[in-house]
Design an enzyme around this catalytic site. Structure first.
Site, short mmCIF file in Angstrom:
data_model
loop_
_atom_site.label_atom_id
_atom_site.label_comp_id
_atom_site.label_asym_id
_atom_site.label_seq_id
_atom_site.Cartn_x
_atom_site.Cartn_y
_atom_site.Cartn_z
N ARG A 238 0.90 -0.83 0.33
CA ARG A 238 -0.21 0.06 0.27
C ARG A 238 0.62 1.19 0.44
O ARG A 238 2.01 1.65 1.00
CB ARG A 238 -0.92 -0.15 1.20
CG ARG A 238 -2.21 -0.77 0.95
CD ARG A 238 -3.21 -0.17 -0.16
NE ARG A 238 -4.47 -1.11 -0.45
CZ ARG A 238 -4.60 -2.39 -0.69
NH1 ARG A 238 -3.32 -2.49 -1.62
NH2 ARG A 238 -5.56 -2.91 -0.59
N GLU A 267 -2.86 7.35 -4.51
CA GLU A 267 -3.90 7.13 -5.62
C GLU A 267 -4.34 7.69 -6.05
O GLU A 267 -5.47 7.97 -5.75
CB GLU A 267 -3.51 5.42 -5.67
CG GLU A 267 -2.47 4.89 -5.83
CD GLU A 267 -3.17 3.36 -5.47
OE1 GLU A 267 -3.95 2.33 -5.66
OE2 GLU A 267 -2.22 2.46 -4.66
N HIS A 285 -0.63 0.17 -9.41
CA HIS A 285 -1.51 -1.28 -9.24
C HIS A 285 -1.78 -1.90 -9.36
O HIS A 285 -3.31 -2.16 -9.38
CB HIS A 285 -2.50 -0.18 -7.96
CG HIS A 285 -2.72 -0.52 -6.01
ND1 HIS A 285 -3.16 -0.34 -5.47
CD2 HIS A 285 -2.97 -1.84 -6.75
CE1 HIS A 285 -3.42 -0.83 -4.40
NE2 HIS A 285 -3.68 -1.90 -5.17
C1 GLV Z 1 -4.51 -4.85 -3.60
O1 GLV Z 1 -4.13 -4.38 -3.84
C2 GLV Z 1 -6.11 -6.16 -2.85
O2 GLV Z 1 -5.57 -5.35 -1.56
O3 GLV Z 1 -6.62 -6.87 -3.22
#
Ligand code: GLV
Length: 324
Positions: A238, A267, A285
């Site tokens: 993250r 983001e 991402h």
């Molecule tokens: C993606 O970032 C997730 O947490 O599944």
């Protein structure tokens, strides 16, 4: 009467099929993240919400609808949901653990390889017609094999990273809030160290920790300065785990050799200066973005939602306290 459900953005069909069979479904008609106003409208009058990590589900959203029984997040990370607030309101929260472990580890590994061997930079160079033949000093990078890997967070994804690292005969260090059982450490060949030792000894530091208030800016200026000047930082967890502004400075001033990122602090915005740097690989991402894994995530999120609405305990309930 079928329960009413809102799906905040179209997910792969196998997931929608499950929800559509059991529920009356409303789906975000646009191929984009909903505005806050649209999300509030969507939540009105429903029993269950299937949402994504791009939706902020806080007390205000929950207060729109006191009948809401379950929030099913189609992601393993659920920092986008105020779980305490949901628990207070007896709303179940679920996530999608396990199904995306290897796919995310593959992506983190691809990032690590790309930054070490300057793949993105040399791809751009080749496309631009600058390749004039083999040269002894062209795009010299760093070896991955036999180097030291530091894993921050030895959960499911961190362990999958360690397994991959064994093939590259790397020395594997890890840190976590809880030390892994000895059998796990032995099987992975991973040594438990403090964060400081990991930062100062690793050639590659890769983050696989969840985002909580306590892990916000886990890597900031102080930590970046503890890393080797030749080391690389990988983040496919993250964005807010890293102080992105400090990272840009670290990359500009070469406190570290490079970084490879799948996630960002704000983001979809990037910190000023980040995309101008050569010593960074940036992807949007896509950690869990394989066709098969996204289908598995959608199916899991749908199964959780339907189970909760049927009065069963959803298989991936995050806030078990709601059952008390
Ligand atoms: C993606 O970032 C997730 O947490 O599944």
């Amino acid at each position: 009467m079928k329960p009413k459900v809102f799906v905040s953005r179209r997910i792969p069909q196998p997931g929608l099929d499950i929800v559509e069979k059991e529920c009356e479904v409303k789906i975000n008609p646009y191929d984009r993240v909903l505005t806050r106003g649209e999300l509030i409208e969507g939540v009105k009058g429903i029993d269950g919400l299937l949402c994504l990590l791009t939706d902020t589900i806080d007390g205000e959203i929950m207060s729109v609808n006191t009948n809401l029984r379950i929030i099913s997040n189609c992601a393993v990370g659920y920092n986008n949901i105020d779980v305490d607030e949901a628990t207070k309101r007896k709303i179940m929260v679920t996530n999608t653990p396990g199904v995306l472990t290897d796919t995310t580890a593959d992506l983190a590994w691809a990032l690590l390889m790309s930054i070490a061997r300057r793949i993105a930079e040399s791809d751009k160079f080749t496309r631009e017609g600058k390749f004039k033949g083999w040269a002894p000093m062209l795009f010299l990078g760093s070896d991955v094999h036999h180097s030291t890997l530091g894993i921050i967070g030895l959960g499911r994804i961190g362990q999958a990273i360690a397994k991959r690292a064994r093939g590259f005969e790397m020395r594997i260090l890890y840190t976590d809030v809880i030390r892994a059982p000895k059998e796990v450490e032995d099987e992975l060949g991973a040594k438990f160290v403090s964060l400081d030792e990991l930062l100062s000894s690793s050639d590659f530091v890769t983050i696989h920790a969840p985002l909580f208030p306590e892990t916000h800016h886990l890597i900031g200026e102080t930590e970046l300065k503890k890393m080797k000047k030749t080391a690389y930082l990988i983040n496919a967890a993250r964005g807010p785990l890293v102080d992105e502004k400090a990272l840009v400075q670290a990359l500009q001033e070469r406190w570290i050799a490079g970084a490879a990122l799948d996630v960002y602090e704000n983001e979809p915005d990037l910190a000023p200066g980040l995309s101008q740097l050569d010593n960074v690989v940036i992807v949007p991402h896509i950690g869990s973005a394989s066709t098969a894994t996204r289908e598995r995530m959608a199916t899991m999120a749908a199964t959780n939602l339907v189970a909760g609405l049927k009065g069963e305990v959803p298989p991936n309930l995050v806030n078990k306290e709601v059952l008390d």
